[in-house]
Design a protein around this motif. Structure first.
Motif, PDB file in Angstrom:
ATOM      1  N   VAL A   1      -3.445   1.214   0.433  1.00 56.90           N
ATOM      2  CA  VAL A   1      -1.924   1.996   0.954  1.00 56.90           C
ATOM      3  C   VAL A   1      -2.097   2.027   2.351  1.00 56.90           C
ATOM      4  O   VAL A   1      -2.944   2.546   3.013  1.00 56.90           O
ATOM      5  N   GLY A   2      -1.075   1.357   2.951  1.00 58.82           N
ATOM      6  CA  GLY A   2      -0.895   1.567   4.325  1.00 58.82           C
ATOM      7  C   GLY A   2      -0.257   2.705   4.918  1.00 58.82           C
ATOM      8  O   GLY A   2       0.559   3.270   4.258  1.00 58.82           O
ATOM      9  N   LEU A   3      -0.925   3.329   5.796  1.00 59.33           N
ATOM     10  CA  LEU A   3      -0.531   4.521   6.560  1.00 59.33           C
ATOM     11  C   LEU A   3       0.259   4.893   7.541  1.00 59.33           C
ATOM     12  O   LEU A   3      -0.868   4.271   8.605  1.00 59.33           O
ATOM     13  N   LEU A   4       1.358   4.908   7.858  1.00 56.31           N
ATOM     14  CA  LEU A   4       1.843   5.242   9.132  1.00 56.31           C
ATOM     15  C   LEU A   4       1.886   6.889   9.351  1.00 56.31           C
ATOM     16  O   LEU A   4       2.727   7.320   8.435  1.00 56.31           O
ATOM     17  N   SER A   5       1.465   7.166  10.377  1.00 57.49           N
ATOM     18  CA  SER A   5       1.373   8.525  10.749  1.00 57.49           C
ATOM     19  C   SER A   5       1.266   8.956  12.377  1.00 57.49           C
ATOM     20  O   SER A   5       0.797   8.103  12.775  1.00 57.49           O
ATOM     21  N   THR A   6       1.166  10.052  12.449  1.00 55.83           N
ATOM     22  CA  THR A   6       0.720  10.601  13.618  1.00 55.83           C
ATOM     23  C   THR A   6      -0.705  10.478  13.783  1.00 55.83           C
ATOM     24  O   THR A   6      -1.512  10.406  12.904  1.00 55.83           O
ATOM     25  N   THR A   7      -1.224  10.215  15.257  1.00 50.68           N
ATOM     26  CA  THR A   7      -2.830  10.110  15.457  1.00 50.68           C
ATOM     27  C   THR A   7      -3.214  11.417  14.927  1.00 50.68           C
ATOM     28  O   THR A   7      -4.624  11.418  14.710  1.00 50.68           O
ATOM     29  N   GLY A   8      -2.542  12.560  14.878  1.00 43.84           N
ATOM     30  CA  GLY A   8      -3.431  13.767  14.517  1.00 43.84           C
ATOM     31  C   GLY A   8      -3.644  13.806  13.141  1.00 43.84           C
ATOM     32  O   GLY A   8      -4.653  14.007  12.471  1.00 43.84           O
ATOM     33  N   THR A   9      -2.429  13.340  12.175  1.00 49.59           N
ATOM     34  CA  THR A   9      -2.705  13.139  11.040  1.00 49.59           C
ATOM     35  C   THR A   9      -3.913  12.199  10.532  1.00 49.59           C
ATOM     36  O   THR A   9      -4.536  12.359   9.632  1.00 49.59           O
ATOM     37  N   GLN A  10      -3.956  11.018  11.097  1.00 51.70           N
ATOM     38  CA  GLN A  10      -5.111   9.924  10.999  1.00 51.70           C
ATOM     39  C   GLN A  10      -6.298  10.782  11.408  1.00 51.70           C
ATOM     40  O   GLN A  10      -7.599  10.680  10.470  1.00 51.70           O
ATOM     41  N   ALA A  11      -6.575  11.510  12.454  1.00 54.82           N
ATOM     42  CA  ALA A  11      -7.832  12.165  12.802  1.00 54.82           C
ATOM     43  C   ALA A  11      -8.158  13.196  11.962  1.00 54.82           C
ATOM     44  O   ALA A  11      -9.431  13.413  11.427  1.00 54.82           O
ATOM     45  N   SER A  12      -7.377  13.973  11.176  1.00 51.79           N
ATOM     46  CA  SER A  12      -7.411  14.917  10.228  1.00 51.79           C
ATOM     47  C   SER A  12      -7.936  14.409   8.686  1.00 51.79           C
ATOM     48  O   SER A  12      -8.561  15.091   8.116  1.00 51.79           O
ATOM     49  N   ALA A  13      -7.816  13.100   8.574  1.00 49.90           N
ATOM     50  CA  ALA A  13      -8.225  12.270   7.522  1.00 49.90           C
ATOM     51  C   ALA A  13      -7.684  13.141   6.110  1.00 49.90           C
ATOM     52  O   ALA A  13      -8.084  12.678   5.092  1.00 49.90           O
ATOM     53  N   LEU A  14      -6.305  13.772   6.303  1.00 55.43           N
ATOM     54  CA  LEU A  14      -5.784  14.401   5.003  1.00 55.43           C
ATOM     55  C   LEU A  14      -5.331  13.368   4.281  1.00 55.43           C
ATOM     56  O   LEU A  14      -5.719  13.391   3.049  1.00 55.43           O
ATOM     57  N   TYR A  15      -4.682  12.438   4.506  1.00 50.53           N
ATOM     58  CA  TYR A  15      -4.258  11.277   3.648  1.00 50.53           C
ATOM     59  C   TYR A  15      -5.498  10.637   3.146  1.00 50.53           C
ATOM     60  O   TYR A  15      -5.596  10.115   1.861  1.00 50.53           O
ATOM     61  N   ASP A  16      -6.334  10.147   4.021  1.00 48.32           N
ATOM     62  CA  ASP A  16      -7.384   9.423   3.644  1.00 48.32           C
ATOM     63  C   ASP A  16      -8.270   9.889   2.371  1.00 48.32           C
ATOM     64  O   ASP A  16      -8.686   9.267   1.686  1.00 48.32           O
ATOM     65  N   GLU A  17      -8.633  11.125   2.709  1.00 51.00           N
ATOM     66  CA  GLU A  17      -9.309  12.066   1.655  1.00 51.00           C
ATOM     67  C   GLU A  17      -8.413  12.044   0.420  1.00 51.00           C
ATOM     68  O   GLU A  17      -9.098  11.941  -0.695  1.00 51.00           O
ATOM     69  N   ALA A  18      -7.218  12.217   0.436  1.00 47.44           N
ATOM     70  CA  ALA A  18      -6.483  12.483  -0.801  1.00 47.44           C
ATOM     71  C   ALA A  18      -6.324  11.125  -1.532  1.00 47.44           C
ATOM     72  O   ALA A  18      -6.519  11.129  -2.905  1.00 47.44           O
ATOM     73  N   LEU A  19      -6.190  10.101  -0.872  1.00 42.00           N
ATOM     74  CA  LEU A  19      -6.011   8.791  -1.432  1.00 42.00           C
ATOM     75  C   LEU A  19      -7.411   8.251  -2.023  1.00 42.00           C
ATOM     76  O   LEU A  19      -7.402   7.770  -3.271  1.00 42.00           O
ATOM     77  N   ARG A  20      -8.596   8.578  -1.538  1.00 36.99           N
ATOM     78  CA  ARG A  20      -9.779   8.360  -1.918  1.00 36.99           C
ATOM     79  C   ARG A  20     -10.152   8.971  -3.132  1.00 36.99           C
ATOM     80  O   ARG A  20     -10.898   8.483  -4.238  1.00 36.99           O
TER      81      ARG A  20
END
Length: 254
Positions: A142-161
């Motif tokens: 899943v390609g994630l386009l977001s703010t750098t803050g969202t990237q740093a928080s890993a909110l999507y990364d953790e939910a996706l994994r």
């Protein structure tokens, strides 16, 4: 007699939420205002309605003074939690039975807000990931386009994994273009340049193996509105609108 916020849910003899109507939806917005307006338009379109009375009672608190969420996460900027908490308390006092926050990055600050307010929040990021698993069961990257803050928080990364999916994120130069595109939308500039800044980063994610894209900042669906890709693009604002409609459900029995 003066009407207070607490009276709004039953003002002028309107029925309470248990009297044949659905819960009041609270929208904690302003991050930014155009994204909040976009969410409300999508909420209206997502609601199965034939007449005005079929739509959801909605209270929108749009507070553009909420400090920048990315700055708070990355560089010691002002913590937006007090502003988010004040807005959520206001929505609760006005009768909201469920709250939606049309800002991906703000979700990094919501656990303490929800714990204090005690009103259910519809979680935009979790709902987006569930949407991908349900609608695109063969997708893994899943390609994630977001703010750098969202990237740093890993909110999507953790939910996706958690759901067996692999995030694909932009390289530094591409991420800078995404942020520039977001800034242009916030400034009211949605043009070919804005679209190119974001689309060029999206194409790099596809080249890196992304099988779908998440427009994971509420400004991004507006930037990409007229752009087509060879993979599906998920709009978390639309997902949130549909999830709110599902959460509120049919009117309660009188």
């Amino acid at each position: 007699m003066e009407t207070t916020l607490r009276d709004l849910g039953t003002v002028a003899g309107a029925p309470a939420s248990g009297d044949g109507v659905r819960e009041i939806v609270g929208v904690l917005g302003g991050m930014g205002p155009a994204a909040t307006a976009d969410f409300f338009a999508k909420l209206v379109r997502a609601t199965p309605a034939r007449v005005d009375q079929d739509h959801l009672r909605t209270i929108i608190w749009s507070d553009p003074t909420i400090p920048d969420r990315t700055a708070a996460l990355l560089s010691g900027g002002t913590d937006p939690t007090p502003w988010l908490l004040a807005g959520a308390r206001m929505l609760r006092a006005a009768g909201a039975g469920v709250i939606a926050v049309p800002c991906n990055t703000a979700h990094a600050f919501l656990p303490s807000v929800q714990a204090d307010v005690g009103v259910p929040f519809v979680h935009m990021i979790e709902e987006t990931v569930l949407h991908i698993r349900s609608r695109l069961p063969r997708v893994r990257r899943v390609g994630l386009l977001s703010t750098t803050g969202t990237q740093a928080s890993a909110l999507y990364d953790e939910a996706l994994r958690r759901h067996g999916l692999e995030p694909v994120v932009p390289q530094a130069a591409a991420q800078s273009r995404v942020m520039a595109g977001i800034a242009r939308v916030k400034a009211g500039v949605v043009d070919e340049r804005t679209a190119w800044l974001v689309a060029s980063a999206a194409l790099e994610l596809i080249d890196a193996g992304a099988e779908t894209l998440v427009a994971g900042c509420t400004e991004l669906p507006m930037a990409l509105e007229a752009t087509e890709f060879d993979v599906p693009v998920i709009d978390p604002t639309q997902v949130l609108a549909e999830a709110v409609v599902a959460a509120v459900g049919r009117p309660h029995a009188a």
